[in-house]
Design a protein around this motif. Structure first.
Motif, PDB file in Angstrom:
ATOM      1  N   LEU B 248       0.838  -1.202   0.000  1.00  0.00           N
ATOM      2  CA  LEU B 248       0.000   0.000   0.000  1.00  0.00           C
ATOM      3  C   LEU B 248       0.877   1.257   0.000  1.00  0.00           C
ATOM      4  O   LEU B 248       0.552   2.257  -0.646  1.00  0.00           O
ATOM      5  CB  LEU B 248      -0.895  -0.024   1.244  1.00  0.00           C
ATOM      6  N   GLN B 249       2.003   1.199   0.723  1.00  0.00           N
ATOM      7  CA  GLN B 249       2.900   2.355   0.773  1.00  0.00           C
ATOM      8  C   GLN B 249       3.573   2.597  -0.576  1.00  0.00           C
ATOM      9  O   GLN B 249       3.914   3.719  -0.903  1.00  0.00           O
ATOM     10  CB  GLN B 249       4.003   2.161   1.834  1.00  0.00           C
ATOM     11  N   THR B 250       3.816   1.512  -1.335  1.00  0.00           N
ATOM     12  CA  THR B 250       4.599   1.663  -2.559  1.00  0.00           C
ATOM     13  C   THR B 250       3.757   1.745  -3.811  1.00  0.00           C
ATOM     14  O   THR B 250       4.250   2.172  -4.841  1.00  0.00           O
ATOM     15  CB  THR B 250       5.565   0.468  -2.740  1.00  0.00           C
ATOM     16  N   GLU B 251       2.472   1.306  -3.747  1.00  0.00           N
ATOM     17  CA  GLU B 251       1.780   1.051  -5.011  1.00  0.00           C
ATOM     18  C   GLU B 251       1.658   2.290  -5.901  1.00  0.00           C
ATOM     19  O   GLU B 251       1.916   2.209  -7.094  1.00  0.00           O
ATOM     20  CB  GLU B 251       0.426   0.386  -4.793  1.00  0.00           C
ATOM     21  N   SER B 252       1.309   3.442  -5.311  1.00  0.00           N
ATOM     22  CA  SER B 252       1.080   4.572  -6.218  1.00  0.00           C
ATOM     23  C   SER B 252       2.394   5.015  -6.842  1.00  0.00           C
ATOM     24  O   SER B 252       2.462   5.267  -8.039  1.00  0.00           O
ATOM     25  CB  SER B 252       0.383   5.718  -5.481  1.00  0.00           C
ATOM     26  N   THR B 253       3.460   5.081  -6.039  1.00  0.00           N
ATOM     27  CA  THR B 253       4.747   5.500  -6.594  1.00  0.00           C
ATOM     28  C   THR B 253       5.247   4.514  -7.641  1.00  0.00           C
ATOM     29  O   THR B 253       5.655   4.912  -8.732  1.00  0.00           O
ATOM     30  CB  THR B 253       5.791   5.646  -5.477  1.00  0.00           C
ATOM     31  N   SER B 254       5.207   3.203  -7.327  1.00  0.00           N
ATOM     32  CA  SER B 254       5.762   2.275  -8.321  1.00  0.00           C
ATOM     33  C   SER B 254       4.889   2.220  -9.557  1.00  0.00           C
ATOM     34  O   SER B 254       5.400   2.018 -10.655  1.00  0.00           O
ATOM     35  CB  SER B 254       5.979   0.855  -7.789  1.00  0.00           C
ATOM     36  N   ARG B 255       3.570   2.429  -9.383  1.00  0.00           N
ATOM     37  CA  ARG B 255       2.728   2.427 -10.574  1.00  0.00           C
ATOM     38  C   ARG B 255       3.106   3.579 -11.496  1.00  0.00           C
ATOM     39  O   ARG B 255       3.185   3.420 -12.713  1.00  0.00           O
ATOM     40  CB  ARG B 255       1.249   2.516 -10.184  1.00  0.00           C
ATOM     41  N   VAL B 256       3.361   4.743 -10.923  1.00  0.00           N
ATOM     42  CA  VAL B 256       3.752   5.891 -11.741  1.00  0.00           C
ATOM     43  C   VAL B 256       5.066   5.600 -12.459  1.00  0.00           C
ATOM     44  O   VAL B 256       5.191   5.811 -13.669  1.00  0.00           O
ATOM     45  CB  VAL B 256       3.888   7.164 -10.872  1.00  0.00           C
ATOM     46  N   ILE B 257       6.056   5.070 -11.718  1.00  0.00           N
ATOM     47  CA  ILE B 257       7.365   4.821 -12.327  1.00  0.00           C
ATOM     48  C   ILE B 257       7.229   3.790 -13.449  1.00  0.00           C
ATOM     49  O   ILE B 257       7.793   3.946 -14.534  1.00  0.00           O
ATOM     50  CB  ILE B 257       8.389   4.333 -11.286  1.00  0.00           C
TER      51      ILE B 257
END
Lengths: 388, 393
Positions: B248-257
């Motif tokens: 949950l902490q990483t999903e938005s950032t890694s999705r963008v990358i």
């Protein structure tokens, strides 16, 4: 040396190898499509600091943006000379109906906030209504368009912040809309929704009487530095020391912590443009080799060295500029849709992206034409016609 | 088959003669693979620094709706109720293996460079070390409850100045003494500073804790515990497996990358495809007499077709290896940081150029090579023999 009547000649030279011209054109198009996408993203990313208000200061905890400041600091800041207004701000991230429909909500002292920020446009009547309606919401024009909200609607928002009774569903009544002043900031969507700080603070379960940060408006930009120093000195030995920065450096420091987007974009574009240079350069070199005999003939019938060289420059310009124009044109159509996908509202491709793209295209065209043009200039007729 | 191989080898030996067009294709592919691998290496490294510490029998308890530790608050009564529910691992002293924790942000000057970085101060309950057995004190000793003492993560000590044992450090207006350094297998906690929970609560005037981290009686006890929490009307809390919490902490950032990396690489791959077609058309043109001669000698279509495709594959794979190598040499292990979701802390992570990413790059190259080589290969096969031979004169 070179006049427009040679254009048909350049045109027919270009189509000598149809497949190669089309493929090179397509490569140029794709490279500039990427150029537009990447530069727009990075220009948009850096827009916050660029458009920052010169008379605005941001006061946050000296230690961390995750640490709140007490509301009591407001009067202390307001009493300092040079301070015109102090606006408490609480970030209140919410969503509408679906968790993916993010609504950026800020709880502020609405009338102070709007009166001291010339970048924001709003009807005075809406500000008055906002003061009369405790649970009122002043919605960004583009957000309202996205969800079809009208004045008078009561909208339920899901927030991560719990209310006093433990629930996380908050209802606000829409009293009006605001938008960004196009003359000052360009055509940008208004994506924030503002609610009354006093209402939100009283109704929330935790952290009552605190703010995430203060926005301070000073009487003139030259007072920004001394006022910043005075604010930090005022609270240096309190329980909650502050850090005051100009709006610009506040936003820059956050961008810098997110990552060096400019460097990443620059590195990728470097790789893309280097490849393009090779692709287009190779095309021009092949064109030169195939055309030796023709060049000899042109020189024999009286074309000067300079004209022959310029024919290559014109050909490269035509090929690269046409490709770049199509690539950037495609961007101009695509980018608003991409913004809509990412932010929920369309924003046009930044003008500076277009200018940078045009300049880059010119530079590449000249660079790839340089070697063949120079060799065409130096070519002697005997040498050219000697080729079998 | 032998004929095909010999033909392909002969063709590849003649490649240096057509180096300029071939170079374009090699560089195009190196660009595609290099950019794709480096950008995705960033996403991989970012996820890995979170995922590394996750254990299947560990859960994180937050207030419902909170998506990060800063947004969550749990009162003392709620914490007592949460820790009394069935499903948690028992501790030898009769309580459970659960650590209520206070999350607090601070900033310290970075070592070696100008500016400050954000870091987390975590007030941990008495059972924290039993809940997280991977945490080991590698220098000094643990803090003593009631004293303003902290232990610092090894990565935090490397990144920030003044965190050696014995030093006094001011964190959020409170002076603490560093008494030890801990490691936790390279996960995110190594970027944190830990103190005793009650001491941190009084130092920062906080009544509530942010979250509870607890060990389950077994990995299977998750649903037992989760059901007990959700069915309790006094609670409005969410139980997440540690792995899901980190995701949950990483999903938005890694999705963008990832979206960024694949979009860029996709467009570049299309460009490389055009390069491939162009290069191989030129190659077929240069070889047309040779090809016609071979046909006249009785070679079939297949060896000719394959010789062109093999040339395409050789060039794209060379380019892909080059791109992958450059990405590996420049970026693998390179340390970078980004802002945490709470704006308070910074997440430090390393680019990870994994074997999977490199293989993915090679796969893309093969697709580009085959798709881009096919039209010129077909042209080579259809080349009218007599005409090509006559053109020679």
């Amino acid at each position: 040396v070179f006049s427009l009547r040679f254009l048909p000649l350049v045109w027919s030279m270009l189509w000598r190898s149809r497949v190669r011209t089309w493929l090179t054109f397509a490569s140029v198009l794709l490279a500039f499509l990427l150029f537009g996408l990447l530069r727009s993203a990075s220009d948009f990313f850096q827009m916050g600091p660029r458009l920052a208000g010169a008379s605005n200061l941001m006061v946050s905890s000296r230690y961390s943006l995750a640490v709140q400041l007490p509301l009591g600091d407001r009067d202390g800041i307001a009493s300092l000379p040079g301070v015109v207004a102090v606006v408490p701000v609480v970030l209140f991230p919410s969503s509408y109906q679906d968790a993916r429909n993010t609504v950026m909500v800020d709880a502020v002292e609405v009338s102070d906030f709007f009166h001291h920020d010339p970048r924001l446009d709003v009807d005075e009547a809406a500000l008055v209504a906002m003061q009369r309606t405790r649970d009122g919401a002043l919605v960004g024009r583009e957000v309202a368009q996205r969800f079809g909200w009208k004045v008078g609607d009561r909208i339920p928002l899901q927030s991560r912040v719990p209310r006093k009774d433990g629930g996380r569903s908050w209802e606000f009544q829409i009293v009006g809309f605001w938008h960004l002043d196009e003359k000052r900031v360009g055509r940008l969507p208004a994506l924030q929704t503002f609610v009354n700080y006093a209402y939100l603070d009283e109704a929330r379960l935790f952290d009552r009487g605190t703010v995430n940060f203060y926005i301070v408006n000073v009487d003139q930009p030259t007072h920004a530095d001394p006022v910043s120093a005075a604010i930090d000195a005022r609270f240096a030995s309190s329980a909650a020391p502050t850090r005051t920065q100009s709006e610009q450096s506040f936003k820059l420091s956050i961008l810098r912590r997110i990552g060096d987007v400019g460097l990443i974009v620059g590195a990728i574009l470097g790789a893309v443009l280097f490849t393009l240079l090779l692709v287009a350069g190779n095309t021009m070199a092949q064109a030169f080799r195939e055309r030796l005999a023709e060049l000899g003939v042109l020189k024999t019938i009286g074309f000067s060295d300079g004209t022959v060289a310029l024919l290559f420059v014109a050909e490269a310009l035509l090929l690269v500029l046409a490709g770049a124009a199509c690539g950037l044109g495609l961007d101009a159509l695509l980018i608003p849709q991409l913004f809509k996908l990412a932010l929920g509202a369309a924003a046009p491709m930044p003008v500076q992206t277009l200018l940078a793209g045009g300049a880059t295209a010119l530079a590449i065209a000249v660079a790839v034409a340089l070697v063949p043009a120079w060799r065409a200039r130096r070519l002697s007729v005997v040498e050219a016609l000697a080729v079998p | 088959v032998k004929a095909i191989l010999r033909l392909a080898a002969m063709n590849l030996r003649s490649l240096p003669g057509r180096w300029s067009a071939s170079l374009v294709l090699v560089v195009s592919l190196a660009g595609v693979v290099g950019v794709m691998v480096s950008v995705l290496a960033m996403a991989t490294g970012f996820q890995k620094v979170f995922a590394d510490g996750a254990r299947p029998d560990r859960v994180v308890i937050l207030r419902s709706g909170a998506r990060s530790e800063t947004e969550s608050q749990i009162t003392r009564d709620e914490a007592d109720t949460l820790m009394a529910l069935p499903g948690l691992a028992p501790a030898p002293d009769g309580s459970v293996l659960a650590s209520p924790e206070l999350y607090y942000g601070s900033a310290l000057p970075r070592r070696g460079s100008a500016g400050e970085g954000g870091l987390t101060i975590r007030g941990v309950g008495p059972k924290a070390f039993a809940v997280r057995p991977e945490v080991r004190i590698v220098a000094g000793r643990a803090f003593k409850p009631g004293l303003r003492e902290v232990i610092v993560g090894a990565a935090a000590q490397r990144s920030f100045a003044g965190l050696e044992p014995g030093r006094r450090v001011e964190l959020g207006n409170v002076a603490w003494t560093v008494v030890g350094v801990f490691e936790s297998g390279g996960d995110l906690h190594e970027m944190e500073i830990w103190a005793d929970l009650a001491t941190a609560q009084s130092a920062y005037a906080r009544e509530n804790t942010s979250t509870i981290t607890a060990r389950l009686a077994s990995a299977d006890a998750f649903s037992v515990y989760k059901d007990a929490v959700t069915s309790n009307p006094a609670l409005d809390h969410e139980v997440m497996r540690e792995r899901d919490f980190y995701a949950l902490q990483t999903e938005s950032t890694s999705r963008v990358i990832e979206a960024f990396g694949y979009t860029i690489a996709g467009i570049m791959a299309l460009g490389a495809l055009f390069s491939a077609v162009n290069t191989l058309y030129a190659a077929v043109r240069a070889r047309r007499v040779e090809i016609a001669t071979l046909r006249a000698l009785g070679f079939g279509a297949a060896p000719i077709l394959l010789s062109v495709l093999i040339e395409a594959l050789a060039l794209v794979l060379l380019g892909a290896c080059l791109g992958g190598l450059v990405a590996y040499l420049l970026f693998d292990g390179l340390s970078t940081s980004t802002i945490g979701g709470d704006l308070g802390s910074d997440v430090v992570f390393q680019f990870r150029v994994t074997r999977g990413l490199l293989l993915q790059g090679l796969l893309w190259a093969v697709v580009v090579g085959l798709a881009g080589g096919m039209p010129p290969a077909l042209r080579a096969v259809r080349l009218p023999v007599a005409e090509a031979l006559r053109a020679q004169k």
